[in-house]
Write a protein that holds these residues in place. Structure first.
Motif, short mmCIF file in Angstrom:
data_model
loop_
_atom_site.label_atom_id
_atom_site.label_comp_id
_atom_site.label_asym_id
_atom_site.label_seq_id
_atom_site.Cartn_x
_atom_site.Cartn_y
_atom_site.Cartn_z
N ASP A 435 7.39 -48.41 -5.32
CA ASP A 435 8.15 -49.63 -5.10
C ASP A 435 8.17 -49.97 -3.61
N ALA A 436 7.89 -51.25 -3.29
CA ALA A 436 7.82 -51.67 -1.89
C ALA A 436 9.15 -51.48 -1.17
N ALA A 437 10.26 -51.80 -1.85
CA ALA A 437 11.58 -51.66 -1.22
C ALA A 437 11.89 -50.20 -0.93
N GLU A 438 11.58 -49.31 -1.88
CA GLU A 438 11.82 -47.88 -1.66
C GLU A 438 10.95 -47.35 -0.52
N TYR A 439 9.72 -47.84 -0.46
CA TYR A 439 8.80 -47.42 0.60
C TYR A 439 9.36 -47.80 1.97
N MET A 440 9.84 -49.03 2.11
CA MET A 440 10.39 -49.47 3.39
C MET A 440 11.66 -48.71 3.73
N MET A 441 12.55 -48.50 2.73
CA MET A 441 13.80 -47.79 3.00
C MET A 441 13.55 -46.34 3.39
N SER A 442 12.57 -45.73 2.78
CA SER A 442 12.27 -44.33 3.09
C SER A 442 11.78 -44.16 4.52
N ILE A 443 10.93 -45.07 4.98
CA ILE A 443 10.34 -44.95 6.31
C ILE A 443 11.14 -45.71 7.36
N CYS A 444 11.70 -46.86 6.97
CA CYS A 444 12.33 -47.75 7.95
C CYS A 444 13.85 -47.80 7.85
N GLY A 445 14.45 -46.94 7.03
CA GLY A 445 15.89 -46.96 6.87
C GLY A 445 16.62 -46.43 8.10
N ASN A 446 17.95 -46.46 8.03
CA ASN A 446 18.77 -46.06 9.18
C ASN A 446 18.62 -44.59 9.54
N ASP A 447 18.22 -43.75 8.58
CA ASP A 447 18.09 -42.33 8.87
C ASP A 447 16.87 -42.02 9.73
N GLY A 448 15.92 -42.97 9.77
CA GLY A 448 14.79 -42.83 10.68
C GLY A 448 13.77 -41.79 10.25
N LEU A 449 12.93 -41.41 11.20
CA LEU A 449 11.86 -40.45 10.99
C LEU A 449 12.16 -39.19 11.78
N ARG A 450 11.52 -38.09 11.38
CA ARG A 450 11.67 -36.83 12.11
C ARG A 450 10.29 -36.37 12.57
N GLU A 451 10.20 -36.03 13.81
CA GLU A 451 8.92 -35.53 14.32
C GLU A 451 8.80 -34.06 14.02
N ILE A 452 7.63 -33.64 13.53
CA ILE A 452 7.36 -32.22 13.31
C ILE A 452 6.14 -31.85 14.11
N SER A 453 6.13 -30.65 14.64
CA SER A 453 5.03 -30.25 15.50
C SER A 453 3.75 -30.12 14.70
N SER A 454 2.63 -30.24 15.40
CA SER A 454 1.34 -30.20 14.74
C SER A 454 1.09 -28.82 14.15
N PRO A 455 0.74 -28.73 12.84
CA PRO A 455 0.49 -27.44 12.24
C PRO A 455 -0.93 -26.95 12.44
#
Length: 783
Positions: A435-455
């Protein structure tokens, strides 16, 4: 009460169906103040507008229920008080006839919830107080405790951590009434993974580690779902609830943030000593019921407070323990897991105080994806054309900080955004039922993104969406060219084979910053976004040179390699056939594209051995917190545990979660052991899951052990430990193209092969060696 001084005429009308209205009219429609009585006895007295209840008023039902407050267009909408037949009272916001916004409800049994609601259920930040004195303050989703929150019991115990569907799930800190602590991970209400127990009076406590997330983020997230109310009474209540929630946020001084912490995967460390008796296992009942005092136990009083206990649990069973005297805080390891949650503080691009390059990249990425998805989604669905893959299939947009005619103002720096093949990826998301709305909320929501170090060795930057559904990886220019070249064939392949194990891609983008620096990204599905905890994971290439991990570098977050794998996995005959049929098809596709150096990313979820479960006094009964009241609040129940850890049962669509996600691999698989029927995986006492290719696949893991015979010290006997495991897998790293000009050096340094076997680096030989290796890992079941 009617206001007789209204300028509109006051009249009484009896309708043909027996309803009666007394009040003001506008033409033939009720308008102004009036009282409408339905034939069944229900009546409304208050404001009317053009024949509909609109304004303020009182609605009373024959059952005795009543509502006083705002009404709009005939619906309870705004702010009001509802008194139920059972005596429950709700004061707060409404939307279109259901509880929605900030409100307080006192139930008929004297339980109280105050916080935010959505469509009649607890959603967002809120506090629930049971009539026995237990209190939960934190995040709710769909009426259940889900997210970060504190549970405080009347006996003095406190749990501060993460929840899922009303159960402890993820990282948490449990403080016992006697002052001892346990810091570790839970899965569906049970301790699962490694943790540390700090005896009462210990010089070392986990408080600093757990409380450095910031109280400010907690308050923001707790109230982020609030609705704006217009009435004076509503503003007064909102202020009251804000104060109340704010006070309860700091229960015990524990909750400092609702930011997300790692669901840390664990590895079975061979250096830990195994528990040699059941005396401590018997006292560790992890089945706490939120509406009652928990049955957590710190395993007795420890007199020596100069050390800590490092423990490992498997579905609530203590399997290993190590005492460290005069323990010092453990230094954080630099090596992180592939596609997993980060243990350190989540760096949300929406609320991070850090204004470095990574922060702006994340923020720009969110802005661009929101723009791209919002622009392409309304476009009518159509078949993909050849031109949708070409050079002109690009969207380029300038995002100035002050905004423009097409872009909103933002708090990042100016940047140019480039979106590749938008119609192709729009169709791919539709194909994957995303779902487009779920996709945007997952990536662009208020909780944001978390950076993880390169594996890996690529040096790429990885970001993880807050709900762990999506992984975003930076690409080299050469990798982007490879990807765009093979995209038409990739589109055809994943469309033809719904069970493909190849990574699912959802978008490719580029950000150009001031000065001309260009950063390219690809959005992928995270195959380890699962309902079960991944205890171990491996990156398998089918090679031996350089494919091992130094023991001193292995941590609970390490992704292991080929030579670290000491298991053979025995599967149902048809499940294995389906696996290798699809692996062969996927490898043929990658070979046709000249792709090389790909891996099978394999995740293992171990089930607790049954002989260890038998040591628990409560092994046959656990509390089932998923039984709930009509309002979604958990209540106690019981569920018996079957003697087996894994069971294949006939597929029942109504009994399993079939919601699509980025890790879903397609159709439900069939099992030979159940007569070639579609199957679900039943984990007694835990869950029922749909078996798909690469997802929720049950197996037996044979772990080889070497043990010397007593009568011959030079000889060795081959022994096996057998575990029930659930497998998750997918083919990754598919953007490395075969390069004839660099074959010798590339073979040894990058592809991990002996220079004497250079020919094996050609795509067709790589695929053959890859499959041959996996056939040894998943041998044909002799039974």
């Amino acid at each position: 009460m009617l206001f007789m001084e209204d300028k509109e005429r006051l009249d009484e009308k009896v309708f043909s169906n027996g309803d009666i209205y007394i009040g003001n009219f506008k033409g033939i429609l009720p308008h102004g103040k009036g009282k409408y009585t339905w034939l069944g006895g229900t009546y409304f007295e208050g404001d009317w507008e053009d024949g509909k209840m609109h304004g303020k008023g009182q609605l009373v039902w024959p059952s005795g229920a009543r509502y006083d407050g705002d009404i709009s267009g005939g619906y309870l909408h705004g702010f009001g008080t509802f008194t139920g037949v059972d005596g429950s009272v709700y004061i707060g916001a409404w939307r279109m006839g259901v509880l929605h916004g900030i409100g307080r409800k006192e139930y008929h049994n004297s339980d109280i919830y105050e916080g935010t609601w959505k469509e009649g259920l607890h959603e967002g930040g809120g506090s629930y107080t049971w009539n026995n004195g237990n209190i939960y303050t934190g995040i709710w989703k769909r009426g259940k405790m889900s997210g970060r929150g504190i549970m405080k019991w009347v006996n003095g115990d406190i749990y501060d951590g993460f929840w899922l569907n009303g159960l402890k799930h993820g990282t948490g800190l449990y403080r016992f009434a006697d002052g001892s602590y346990y810091f570790g991970t839970w899965s569906k209400g049970l301790k699962d993974g490694k943790g540390t127990f700090y005896p009462a009076g210990s010089k070392h406590t986990p408080m600093k580690k757990w409380s450095n997330l910031g109280e400010e983020n907690s308050r923001k997230n707790l109230l982020s779902h609030s609705s704006s109310l217009t009435s004076e009474e509503s503003r007064s209540l909102k202020s009251s609830i804000h104060r109340s929630l704010s006070e309860k946020i700091s229960i015990g001084g524990l909750l400092r943030s609702s930011g997300r912490i790692s669901h840390r995967p664990v590895s079975l460390d061979e250096n830990w000593c195994a528990v040699d008796s059941g005396k401590e296992l018997a006292s560790d009942d992890e089945s706490c019921t939120v509406s009652d005092v928990p049955h957590e136990d710190q395993h007795g009083t420890v007199e020596d407070c100069t050390g800590i206990y490092e423990r490992e649990y498997m579905q609530g069973v203590l399997i290993k323990e190590k005492f460290r005297k005069n323990a010092k805080p453990i230094a954080k390891t630099k090596e992180k897991n592939k596609f997993t949650r980060k243990e350190a503080e989540p760096r949300s691009c929406m609320d991070s105080p850090i204004r470095g390059r990574s922060y702006y990249l994340m923020l720009n990425l969110q802005l661009g994806i929101r723009y791209t998805v919002g622009k392409i989604t309304p476009v009518p669905m159509r078949e993909v054309r050849t031109s949708d893959f070409g050079e002109r299939a690009r969207i380029r947009m300038h995002f100035p900080r002050k905004g423009s005619q097409y872009t909103p103002p933002h708090y990042s720096i100016d940047f140019y955004w480039k979106d590749y093949c938008p119609m192709v990826f729009r169709n791919l998301r539709e194909m994957f039922k995303l779902d487009a709305a779920e996709y945007m909320m997952s990536i662009c929501g208020n909780d944001g993104l978390r950076e993880i170090s390169s594996p890996g060795k690529s040096g790429s930057i990885f970001y993880l969406s807050h709900d762990d559904r999506f992984v975003i990886k930076t690409l080299k220019k050469s990798e982007l060219k490879v990807f765009l070249r093979m995209l038409p064939n990739y589109y055809l392949h994943v469309g033809k084979y719904e069970n493909t194990l190849i990574t699912k891609f959802f978008g490719v983008h580029r950000i150009e910053l001031k000065g001309g620096r260009k950063v390219r990204f690809v959005v992928m599905g995270n195959m380890f976004c699962t309902e079960l905890r991944i205890h171990r994971r491996y990156d398998l290439k089918g090679s031996t040179v350089g494919r091992n991990t130094y023991k001193e570098k292995i941590s609970q977050n390490t992704t292991l390699k080929d030579l670290d794998l000491s298991y053979e996995f025995h599967m149902d005959k048809l499940l294995r056939e389906a696996l290798f049929n699809q692996l062969s098809l996927d490898c043929m596709f990658l070979e046709s594209q000249g792709i090389i150096d790909y891996s099978l990313l394999l995740g293992l979820h171990f089930r607790a051995p049954e002989h260890l479960k038998a040591l628990l006094d409560t092994a046959n009964v656990i509390h089932d917190q998923e039984s709930s009241s009509a309002d979604g609040v958990n209540s106690p129940g019981q569920l018996a545990i079957s003697p087996k850890g894994l069971l294949l049962v006939t597929h029942e669509p109504s009994s399993v979660n079939t919601a699509p996600g980025p890790h879903i691999r397609g159709s439900t698989l069939r099992a030979f052991s159940l007569g070639d029927r579609e199957v679900d995986l039943l984990l007694p006492g835990t869950a029922r899951l749909r078996v798909q290719l690469g997802v929720n696949m049950p197996a037996q893991a044979n772990h080889k052990l070497q043990q010397k015979k007593e009568d011959d010290h030079s000889a060795e006997a081959e022994l096996f430990e057998v575990y029930d495991v659930v497998l998750y897998m997918g083919v990754i790293d598919i953007l490395q193209e075969y390069n004839l000009k660099k074959k010798a050096e590339h073979a040894y340094k990058s592809l991990h092969y002996d220079p004497l076997e250079i020919s094996v680096v050609e795509p067709k030989f790589y695929a053959k060696r890859f499959i041959n290796f996996l056939e040894k890992v998943f041998p044909v079941n002799r039974n």
